[in-house]
Design a protein around this motif. Structure first.
Motif, mmCIF file in Angstrom:
data_model
loop_
_atom_site.group_PDB
_atom_site.id
_atom_site.type_symbol
_atom_site.label_atom_id
_atom_site.label_comp_id
_atom_site.label_asym_id
_atom_site.label_seq_id
_atom_site.Cartn_x
_atom_site.Cartn_y
_atom_site.Cartn_z
ATOM 1 N N ILE A 199 2.541 8.385 5.884
ATOM 2 C CA ILE A 199 3.596 8.204 6.878
ATOM 3 C C ILE A 199 4.259 6.924 6.503
ATOM 4 O O ILE A 199 5.547 6.901 6.658
ATOM 5 C CB ILE A 199 2.974 8.329 8.391
ATOM 6 N N TRP A 200 3.362 5.970 6.277
ATOM 7 C CA TRP A 200 3.748 4.596 6.104
ATOM 8 C C TRP A 200 4.714 4.814 4.752
ATOM 9 O O TRP A 200 5.790 3.926 4.822
ATOM 10 C CB TRP A 200 2.663 3.739 5.622
ATOM 11 N N ASP A 201 4.220 5.376 3.739
ATOM 12 C CA ASP A 201 5.000 5.439 2.484
ATOM 13 C C ASP A 201 6.287 6.103 2.644
ATOM 14 O O ASP A 201 7.383 5.707 2.207
ATOM 15 C CB ASP A 201 3.982 6.114 1.432
ATOM 16 N N ILE A 202 6.504 7.134 3.462
ATOM 17 C CA ILE A 202 7.550 8.000 3.754
ATOM 18 C C ILE A 202 8.444 7.102 4.461
ATOM 19 O O ILE A 202 9.773 6.837 4.209
ATOM 20 C CB ILE A 202 7.272 9.020 4.528
ATOM 21 N N PHE A 203 8.023 6.236 5.338
ATOM 22 C CA PHE A 203 8.830 5.467 6.151
ATOM 23 C C PHE A 203 9.550 4.262 5.165
ATOM 24 O O PHE A 203 10.759 3.857 5.167
ATOM 25 C CB PHE A 203 8.149 4.465 7.040
ATOM 26 N N LYS A 204 8.625 3.619 4.084
ATOM 27 C CA LYS A 204 9.303 2.683 3.311
ATOM 28 C C LYS A 204 10.056 3.318 2.399
ATOM 29 O O LYS A 204 11.275 2.747 2.007
ATOM 30 C CB LYS A 204 8.087 2.178 2.525
ATOM 31 N N VAL A 205 9.749 4.387 1.620
ATOM 32 C CA VAL A 205 10.784 4.963 0.641
ATOM 33 C C VAL A 205 11.940 5.654 1.230
ATOM 34 O O VAL A 205 12.908 5.460 0.430
ATOM 35 C CB VAL A 205 9.889 6.205 -0.131
ATOM 36 N N PHE A 206 12.091 6.331 2.273
ATOM 37 C CA PHE A 206 12.899 7.183 2.813
ATOM 38 C C PHE A 206 13.945 6.515 3.834
ATOM 39 O O PHE A 206 14.959 6.984 4.038
ATOM 40 C CB PHE A 206 12.580 8.536 3.091
ATOM 41 N N ILE A 207 12.951 5.696 4.682
ATOM 42 C CA ILE A 207 13.896 5.069 5.716
ATOM 43 C C ILE A 207 14.288 3.562 5.448
ATOM 44 O O ILE A 207 15.242 3.157 5.592
ATOM 45 C CB ILE A 207 12.956 5.107 7.132
ATOM 46 N N SER A 208 13.445 2.666 4.857
ATOM 47 C CA SER A 208 13.820 1.242 4.686
ATOM 48 C C SER A 208 14.540 1.276 3.690
ATOM 49 O O SER A 208 15.182 0.394 3.722
ATOM 50 C CB SER A 208 12.370 0.504 4.591
ATOM 51 N N MET A 218 -5.535 8.492 4.852
ATOM 52 C CA MET A 218 -4.575 9.049 4.095
ATOM 53 C C MET A 218 -3.248 9.437 4.801
ATOM 54 O O MET A 218 -2.057 9.041 4.343
ATOM 55 C CB MET A 218 -5.253 10.015 3.387
ATOM 56 N N MET A 219 -3.359 10.019 5.858
ATOM 57 C CA MET A 219 -2.145 10.694 6.687
ATOM 58 C C MET A 219 -1.259 9.451 6.822
ATOM 59 O O MET A 219 -0.226 9.234 6.892
ATOM 60 C CB MET A 219 -2.353 11.387 7.886
ATOM 61 N N SER A 220 -1.955 8.188 7.375
ATOM 62 C CA SER A 220 -1.451 7.127 7.864
ATOM 63 C C SER A 220 -0.716 6.277 6.949
ATOM 64 O O SER A 220 0.623 5.789 6.990
ATOM 65 C CB SER A 220 -2.051 6.050 8.635
ATOM 66 N N ILE A 221 -1.256 6.349 5.565
ATOM 67 C CA ILE A 221 -0.705 5.883 4.385
ATOM 68 C C ILE A 221 0.532 6.579 4.112
ATOM 69 O O ILE A 221 1.511 6.046 3.489
ATOM 70 C CB ILE A 221 -1.741 5.656 3.088
ATOM 71 N N ILE A 273 0.855 -1.150 -0.084
ATOM 72 C CA ILE A 273 -0.039 0.005 -0.095
ATOM 73 C C ILE A 273 0.839 1.094 0.021
ATOM 74 O O ILE A 273 2.004 1.534 0.731
ATOM 75 C CB ILE A 273 -1.004 -0.070 1.329
ATOM 76 N N GLY A 274 0.598 2.121 -0.909
ATOM 77 C CA GLY A 274 1.253 3.436 -0.833
ATOM 78 C C GLY A 274 0.533 4.592 -1.212
ATOM 79 O O GLY A 274 -0.783 4.541 -1.672
ATOM 80 N N SER A 275 1.162 5.764 -1.011
ATOM 81 C CA SER A 275 0.596 7.142 -1.286
ATOM 82 C C SER A 275 1.258 7.489 -2.662
ATOM 83 O O SER A 275 1.603 6.683 -3.609
ATOM 84 C CB SER A 275 0.918 8.190 -0.309
ATOM 85 N N PHE A 276 1.290 8.977 -2.770
ATOM 86 C CA PHE A 276 1.834 9.500 -4.160
ATOM 87 C C PHE A 276 3.391 9.146 -4.055
ATOM 88 O O PHE A 276 3.623 9.026 -5.364
ATOM 89 C CB PHE A 276 1.308 10.958 -4.403
#
Length: 441
Positions: free
Chosen positions: A432-441, A427-430, A348-351
């Motif tokens: 935040i989750w996407d930022i974690f995936k893209v920029f942290i993981s 939407m905010m949760s998604i 699951i991801g955002s923009f």
């Protein structure tokens, strides 16, 4: 121009098209039924807007927050102007339930039509290219994910769920849908079971790339500038035959051998236009030559593809089917999100995630394919019976049509506010989750 900027521009343009078409659906049908539209905005405009102009009864504008867009339809929501006024014939609430239902459904209808039109145009312009499964003559090459579900390099896929799959591009999807794979492994027929534990390996990865592909001979497509391959005189279209005394028939074997001979001199034998040429090369600690090999799409002289062209009229039913198939695949993915064991929720991801799907170099074919996919998906999501989404309004109107009693406007408005808060939190949760995936993981 950097790849990030190109992807961002493509995403912004795609979202703008989807939003304008969606809101245009509401707008046009409202105009047909003589309902006034007070505002028509691309993107949201809290506090201020980038541009706005009033034409007739409607203010058209461009907001600064690119998370969607909206139309404000007269008499749809209570406000200080109309809370005490009687219904006027140009207000939304003065119209019959069926007219209100059509106005609310306008965005969904237009997004569906846009998706169908995009796929219709793509099929008419480009047609379709398929690789028949029977023409995958060397079997498959798998990555670590493919190995985890039990597949091996060289396997030939015979059946999925005991059903023959005629085209190779359908196989990854059928594996996700299926319960078993029947393969030919060096003459031995093996049936591999598929369950949620195995499917989680496919979903539990950073990128949704193909985990299987046709096995191909190692032919150089192009070389990285200033790489060892370029330095030692290798050329595009060279076919690598052997490393030292070990024959190389397929690309996956070459990768294994280069890994085996790290920090060593190797004798590489190549076929260049029918001539045998040998080069001695020293491999570094990474075992990298600096070459990109041809994939099966580059080797139409080896793999016999089927190409289908469609006339203008033929492209419409096939474009409709394509939009339906895309939606069906998206619904299947959504179902798997709720199966925790598959770990599909990780995709699951955002923009941010959507932007990564666009190519780093501008490609109109891919751009329109992704826009068509997002359009049918947006239509489906808006059908969810959640207040503040189109589906929430549709639910209220259908209840009114069944009970023949109008629902209190205050109840609708409160539900809409609660629905908006819930969707905003999701939407905010998604994001935040996407930022974690893209920029942290």
């Amino acid at each position: 121009m950097s790849s990030i900027l190109i992807r961002s521009i493509q995403l912004l343009l795609s979202i703008s098209i989807l939003v304008v078409v969606h809101e245009l659906g509401h707008f046009i049908i409202a105009q047909v039924f003589k309902v006034r539209v007070e505002r028509f905005f691309l993107f949201f405009d809290p506090w201020f807007s980038i541009f706005k102009k009033k034409i007739g009864h409607t203010i058209y504008g461009l907001g600064w927050l690119p998370l969607g867009g909206y139309v404000k339809i007269s008499g749809m929501m209570m406000d200080n102007k109309n809370i005490l006024s009687k219904n006027k014939n140009w207000e939304f609430r003065s119209k019959s339930p069926i007219k209100r239902l059509l106005i609310i459904s306008g965005g969904i209808i237009f997004n569906i039509l846009l998706s169908i039109l995009i796929f219709t145009f793509l099929l008419f312009k480009y047609g379709e290219t398929y690789l028949p499964t029977k023409n995958v003559k060397y079997g498959i090459e798998v990555d670590s994910i493919g190995e985890k579900i039990g597949l091996r390099n060289g396997d030939k896929i015979l059946f999925i769920n005991d059903k023959y799959i005629p085209y190779f591009n359908e196989i990854p999807k059928e594996i996700l849908l299926g319960n078993s794979i029947t393969i030919d492994r060096m003459g031995h027929i093996i049936k591999l079971p598929l369950d949620d534990k195995k499917k989680k390996f496919i979903f539990d990865r950073k990128e949704l790339n193909f985990f299987i592909k046709p096995r191909v001979p190692p032919i150089i497509n192009y070389m990285i500038k200033n790489s060892k391959a370029e330095k030692y005189g290798l050329k595009n279209n060279d076919e690598i035959l052997a490393i030292n005394s070990e024959f190389v028939l397929f690309s996956d074997q070459l990768k294994d051998l280069l890994s085996k001979y790290k920090n060593e001199n190797i004798l590489i034998s190549i076929n260049r236009n029918g001539k045998l040429i040998q080069k001695e090369i020293f491999l570094d600690s990474k075992g990298i030559l600096g070459i990109y090999l041809k994939n099966f799409m580059d080797l139409d002289q080896i793999f016999l593809f089927e190409k289908k062209k469609y006339s203008f009229l033929e492209s419409f039913p096939h474009g409709t089917k394509k939009a339906y198939d895309v939606l069906k695949n998206q619904i299947f993915f959504l179902k798997n999100v709720f199966h925790i064991e598959t770990k599909a929720y990780k995709q699951i991801g955002s923009f941010f995630s959507i932007a990564k799907e666009f190519p780093s170099k501008w490609n109109w074919g891919i751009f329109w394919t992704l826009t068509g996919t997002l359009s049918i998906w947006l239509a489906f999501l808006n059908l969810f019976p959640i207040p503040s989404l189109d589906g929430g309004y549709i639910l209220f109107i259908m209840i009114e049509m069944i009970t023949r009693k109008k629902i209190n406007e205050e109840i609708i408005e409160r539900s809409t506010v609660y629905g908006f808060v819930i969707i905003s939190l999701i939407m905010m949760s998604i994001i935040i989750w996407d930022i974690f995936k893209v920029f942290i993981s």
